[in-house]
Design a protein around this motif. Structure first.
Motif, PDB file in Angstrom:
ATOM      1  N   ALA A 243       0.877  -1.167   0.000  1.00  0.00           N
ATOM      2  CA  ALA A 243       0.000   0.000   0.000  1.00  0.00           C
ATOM      3  C   ALA A 243       0.913   1.216   0.000  1.00  0.00           C
ATOM      4  O   ALA A 243       1.832   1.310   0.825  1.00  0.00           O
ATOM      5  N   ILE A 244       0.685   2.119  -0.954  1.00  0.00           N
ATOM      6  CA  ILE A 244       1.506   3.316  -1.087  1.00  0.00           C
ATOM      7  C   ILE A 244       0.583   4.529  -1.068  1.00  0.00           C
ATOM      8  O   ILE A 244      -0.283   4.667  -1.928  1.00  0.00           O
ATOM      9  N   ALA A 245       0.773   5.380  -0.081  1.00  0.00           N
ATOM     10  CA  ALA A 245       0.003   6.625   0.036  1.00  0.00           C
ATOM     11  C   ALA A 245       0.944   7.768  -0.321  1.00  0.00           C
ATOM     12  O   ALA A 245       1.895   8.053   0.414  1.00  0.00           O
ATOM     13  N   LEU A 246       0.690   8.402  -1.465  1.00  0.00           N
ATOM     14  CA  LEU A 246       1.572   9.448  -1.973  1.00  0.00           C
ATOM     15  C   LEU A 246       0.996  10.835  -1.698  1.00  0.00           C
ATOM     16  O   LEU A 246      -0.191  11.081  -1.914  1.00  0.00           O
ATOM     17  N   HIS A 247       1.845  11.722  -1.225  1.00  0.00           N
ATOM     18  CA  HIS A 247       1.523  13.136  -1.017  1.00  0.00           C
ATOM     19  C   HIS A 247       0.309  13.311  -0.104  1.00  0.00           C
ATOM     20  O   HIS A 247      -0.745  13.792  -0.508  1.00  0.00           O
TER      21      HIS A 247
ATOM     22  N   TYR B 160      -2.712  10.135  -3.956  1.00  0.00           N
ATOM     23  CA  TYR B 160      -2.868   8.832  -4.610  1.00  0.00           C
ATOM     24  C   TYR B 160      -2.680   7.732  -3.578  1.00  0.00           C
ATOM     25  O   TYR B 160      -1.778   7.804  -2.753  1.00  0.00           O
ATOM     26  N   LEU B 161      -3.525   6.725  -3.645  1.00  0.00           N
ATOM     27  CA  LEU B 161      -3.377   5.528  -2.834  1.00  0.00           C
ATOM     28  C   LEU B 161      -3.321   4.348  -3.793  1.00  0.00           C
ATOM     29  O   LEU B 161      -4.272   4.090  -4.527  1.00  0.00           O
TER      30      LEU B 161
ATOM     31  N   ALA C  25       4.423   4.103   2.892  1.00  0.00           N
ATOM     32  CA  ALA C  25       4.119   2.841   2.218  1.00  0.00           C
ATOM     33  C   ALA C  25       4.430   1.667   3.134  1.00  0.00           C
ATOM     34  O   ALA C  25       5.291   1.749   4.009  1.00  0.00           O
ATOM     35  N   SER C  26       3.707   0.581   2.916  1.00  0.00           N
ATOM     36  CA  SER C  26       4.038  -0.709   3.523  1.00  0.00           C
ATOM     37  C   SER C  26       4.210  -1.711   2.395  1.00  0.00           C
ATOM     38  O   SER C  26       3.426  -1.736   1.439  1.00  0.00           O
ATOM     39  N   PHE C  27       5.247  -2.528   2.517  1.00  0.00           N
ATOM     40  CA  PHE C  27       5.566  -3.561   1.542  1.00  0.00           C
ATOM     41  C   PHE C  27       5.615  -4.886   2.293  1.00  0.00           C
ATOM     42  O   PHE C  27       6.201  -4.957   3.381  1.00  0.00           O
TER      43      PHE C  27
ATOM     44  N   CYS D 152       7.572  -0.719   6.778  1.00  0.00           N
ATOM     45  CA  CYS D 152       6.928   0.572   6.555  1.00  0.00           C
ATOM     46  C   CYS D 152       8.026   1.565   6.181  1.00  0.00           C
ATOM     47  O   CYS D 152       9.092   1.579   6.800  1.00  0.00           O
ATOM     48  N   VAL D 153       7.754   2.365   5.161  1.00  0.00           N
ATOM     49  CA  VAL D 153       8.680   3.398   4.706  1.00  0.00           C
ATOM     50  C   VAL D 153       7.932   4.724   4.718  1.00  0.00           C
ATOM     51  O   VAL D 153       6.811   4.801   4.212  1.00  0.00           O
ATOM     52  N   ALA D 154       8.537   5.736   5.302  1.00  0.00           N
ATOM     53  CA  ALA D 154       7.926   7.068   5.337  1.00  0.00           C
ATOM     54  C   ALA D 154       8.963   8.095   4.907  1.00  0.00           C
ATOM     55  O   ALA D 154      10.106   8.067   5.386  1.00  0.00           O
ATOM     56  N   ILE D 155       8.551   8.969   4.002  1.00  0.00           N
ATOM     57  CA  ILE D 155       9.448  10.033   3.556  1.00  0.00           C
ATOM     58  C   ILE D 155       8.721  11.368   3.625  1.00  0.00           C
ATOM     59  O   ILE D 155       7.498  11.435   3.549  1.00  0.00           O
TER      60      ILE D 155
END
Length: 161
Positions: free
Chosen positions: A23-27, A35-36, A109-111, A97-100
């Motif tokens: 799941a990638i949550a952008l901006h 965008y999800l 995002a979680s991968f 989980c990655v957060a920028i």
């Protein structure tokens, strides 16, 4: 800025590298992403949404409070509501989980994998790909029809925020 073909390439690589989805949550502005993108099973997406698990998900909480990366196994002690246990029951046993935060905009995002922890190199690749997606979508208001077609072919669900 790269093209929308670069977006498709990055998503294809992430899709191949994370067999139980992402799941990638952008901006994200306030609490909603522009965008999800999700490649999780429809069953999991529906269960997660229907039960409002985003409010109880320790990976989401971590992503809003931090930047960098963290393995899900490091967050299990914060899973008071059993979200990660439920995810494991649906094939998402291991994750990161990655957060920028760049240019005043946050992406999280979680991968996930069903079989093992992601290696440090895999985590670094996911973080680099998320950073590139973040940059590539910074000024993009809508994805091209070819990107939509690619997402659909890969069974990646797109939600415009």
């Amino acid at each position: 800025m790269g093209g929308q073909n670069d977006i498709s390439t990055l998503l294809a690589r992430l899709h191949a590298a994370n067999p139980s989805g992402f799941a990638i949550a952008l901006h994200i502005r306030f609490t909603s992403p522009r965008y999800l993108l999700q490649s999780y099973s429809k069953e999991w997406i529906d269960l997660y949404s229907r039960n409002g698990l985003v409010l109880q998900d320790p990976t989401v909480h971590w992503g809003f409070a931090n930047t960098g990366t963290v393995r899900w196994s490091e967050l299990r002690s914060q899973d008071e509501h059993g979200v990660m246990t439920l995810a494991a029951e649906h094939g998402k046993r291991f994750g990161v989980c990655v957060a920028i935060m760049e240019d005043g905009s946050r992406s999280i995002a979680s991968f996930t994998r069903p079989d093992r922890e992601l290696t440090d190199d895999e985590i670094a690749a996911c973080e680099a790909d998320l950073r590139n997606l973040h940059r590539l979508t910074q000024g993009v208001e809508t994805f091209s029809p070819s990107v939509h077609a690619t997402l659909k072919q890969m069974s990646i669900y797109l939600t415009h925020g």
